[in-house]
Design a protein around this motif. Structure first.
Motif, PDB file in Angstrom:
ATOM      1  N   PRO A  37      18.130  37.320  35.262  1.00  0.00           N
ATOM      2  CA  PRO A  37      18.233  36.970  36.680  1.00  0.00           C
ATOM      3  C   PRO A  37      19.415  36.030  36.960  1.00  0.00           C
ATOM      4  CG  PRO A  37      16.532  35.652  35.618  1.00  0.00           C
ATOM      5  CD  PRO A  37      17.044  36.594  34.579  1.00  0.00           C
ATOM      6  N   ARG A  38      19.878  36.065  38.209  1.00  0.00           N
ATOM      7  CA  ARG A  38      20.989  35.210  38.623  1.00  0.00           C
ATOM      8  C   ARG A  38      20.580  34.286  39.770  1.00  0.00           C
ATOM      9  NH1 ARG A  38      25.333  38.748  36.845  1.00  0.00           N
ATOM     10  NH2 ARG A  38      27.401  37.852  37.084  1.00  0.00           N
ATOM     11  N   THR A  39      19.374  34.468  40.287  1.00  0.00           N
ATOM     12  CA  THR A  39      18.873  33.613  41.377  1.00  0.00           C
ATOM     13  C   THR A  39      17.406  33.290  41.067  1.00  0.00           C
ATOM     14  OG1 THR A  39      17.954  35.411  42.705  1.00  0.00           O
ATOM     15  CG2 THR A  39      20.286  34.908  43.064  1.00  0.00           C
ATOM     16  N   LEU A  40      16.903  32.244  41.708  1.00  0.00           N
ATOM     17  CA  LEU A  40      15.501  31.885  41.498  1.00  0.00           C
ATOM     18  C   LEU A  40      14.547  33.004  41.944  1.00  0.00           C
ATOM     19  CD1 LEU A  40      14.248  29.521  40.131  1.00  0.00           C
ATOM     20  CD2 LEU A  40      14.054  28.355  42.336  1.00  0.00           C
ATOM     21  N   PRO A  41      14.763  33.629  43.120  1.00  0.00           N
ATOM     22  CA  PRO A  41      13.881  34.752  43.485  1.00  0.00           C
ATOM     23  C   PRO A  41      13.904  35.888  42.451  1.00  0.00           C
ATOM     24  CG  PRO A  41      15.102  34.025  45.412  1.00  0.00           C
ATOM     25  CD  PRO A  41      15.650  33.262  44.243  1.00  0.00           C
ATOM     26  N   GLN A  42      15.053  36.155  41.846  1.00  0.00           N
ATOM     27  CA  GLN A  42      15.105  37.185  40.801  1.00  0.00           C
ATOM     28  C   GLN A  42      14.268  36.741  39.599  1.00  0.00           C
ATOM     29  OE1 GLN A  42      19.148  38.326  39.712  1.00  0.00           O
ATOM     30  NE2 GLN A  42      19.703  38.785  41.832  1.00  0.00           N
ATOM     31  N   PRO A  84      20.449  26.574  38.323  1.00  0.00           N
ATOM     32  CA  PRO A  84      19.068  26.063  38.377  1.00  0.00           C
ATOM     33  C   PRO A  84      18.093  26.824  37.470  1.00  0.00           C
ATOM     34  CG  PRO A  84      19.982  26.205  40.596  1.00  0.00           C
ATOM     35  CD  PRO A  84      20.983  26.853  39.665  1.00  0.00           C
ATOM     36  N   LEU A  85      18.461  28.033  37.063  1.00  0.00           N
ATOM     37  CA  LEU A  85      17.567  28.800  36.188  1.00  0.00           C
ATOM     38  C   LEU A  85      17.464  28.181  34.799  1.00  0.00           C
ATOM     39  CD1 LEU A  85      18.478  32.486  37.060  1.00  0.00           C
ATOM     40  CD2 LEU A  85      16.792  30.989  38.084  1.00  0.00           C
ATOM     41  N   ILE A  86      18.473  27.384  34.424  1.00  0.00           N
ATOM     42  CA  ILE A  86      18.427  26.734  33.118  1.00  0.00           C
ATOM     43  C   ILE A  86      17.207  25.811  33.074  1.00  0.00           C
ATOM     44  CG2 ILE A  86      19.651  25.121  31.590  1.00  0.00           C
ATOM     45  CD1 ILE A  86      22.266  26.318  32.851  1.00  0.00           C
ATOM     46  N   ALA A  87      17.028  25.014  34.122  1.00  0.00           N
ATOM     47  CA  ALA A  87      15.859  24.115  34.184  1.00  0.00           C
ATOM     48  C   ALA A  87      14.562  24.908  34.306  1.00  0.00           C
ATOM     49  CB  ALA A  87      16.009  23.152  35.354  1.00  0.00           C
ATOM     50  N   PHE A  88      14.631  26.010  35.061  1.00  0.00           N
ATOM     51  CA  PHE A  88      13.443  26.869  35.252  1.00  0.00           C
ATOM     52  C   PHE A  88      12.902  27.325  33.895  1.00  0.00           C
ATOM     53  CE2 PHE A  88      11.718  31.213  35.965  1.00  0.00           C
ATOM     54  CZ  PHE A  88      10.803  30.988  36.984  1.00  0.00           C
TER      55      PHE A  88
END
Ligand code: AMP
Length: 187
Positions: free
Chosen positions: A88-93, A149-153
């Motif tokens: 994914p490249r976005t939080l919704p993805q 932000p996906l790194i932290a996710f």
């Protein structure tokens, strides 16, 4: 099983993914950028809509990307591990992927890190249509804002491993293979 690759444009994830998939039977490299470029080359409706977005360095809408990857997840073989490169490249993805692949199917997210100066030089040398200086800067800014932000996710879920990608390709390759093989012992 699913393996996610994270990292900025130009960090070398695609090269690393191709090398590891080439050496590992049950590991399939799925690059959403390649899938989109293939749609463009074949002149499909999706490709025609995506071309302008890709050429200016923007992101293709989440619903299109989620549908594209979900289809591939549904059709995977039981023993197959999908290595997602560029998604994914976005939080919704990322949230859609978590729903699509529940129950620990996502084993690992590998984050390839390198400084911006290294990335820009590599991208300029690669010379793709969307690799002009101005568009590269836009893609890097969009990456910092939307994808980073996906790194932290994934770190918060205990799934993240980081690899310093500003090193000789062969050293990165060795570390990447070790990290993946220790998380996926069946590979
Ligand atoms: P890449 O080959 O990963 O650098 O992707 C090339 C281009 O395809 C990106 O700059 C985006 O325009 C588009 N793209 C690839 N993957 C995605 C995604 N997961 N979400 C949105 N756009 C994407």
């Amino acid at each position: 099983m699913i393996l996610i690759l994270l990292g900025p444009p130009g960090v070398g994830k695609g090269t690393q993914a191709a090398a590891l998939a080439g050496a590992t039977d049950s590991l399939t490299h799925l690059s959403t950028g390649e899938m989109l470029r293939d749609e463009v080359a074949r002149g499909t409706e999706l490709g025609m809509n995506a071309k302008a977005i890709i050429d200016r360095g923007d992101l293709v809408p989440d619903d299109i990307m989620v549908a594209m990857v979900a289809g591939r997840i549904d059709s995977r073989d039981p023993g197959e591990t999908l290595m997602l490169d560029g998604f994914p490249r976005t939080l919704p993805q990322a949230q859609a992927l978590a729903e699509k692949a529940p129950g620990g199917a996502i084993r690992l997210a590998v984050y390839f890190a390198a400084p911006d100066s290294v990335l820009t030089d590599r991208l300029l040398n690669r010379g793709r249509v969307d690799d002009t200086r101005e568009i590269i800067e836009h893609r890097l800014a969009l990456y910092r804002q939307t994808t980073e932000p996906l790194i932290a996710f994934y770190r918060d879920q205990g799934l993240l491993r980081e690899i310093q990608a500003d090193r000789p390709i062969s050293s990165i390759q060795e570390e990447f293979a070790d990290v993946v093989r220790s998380a996926f012992q069946n590979l």
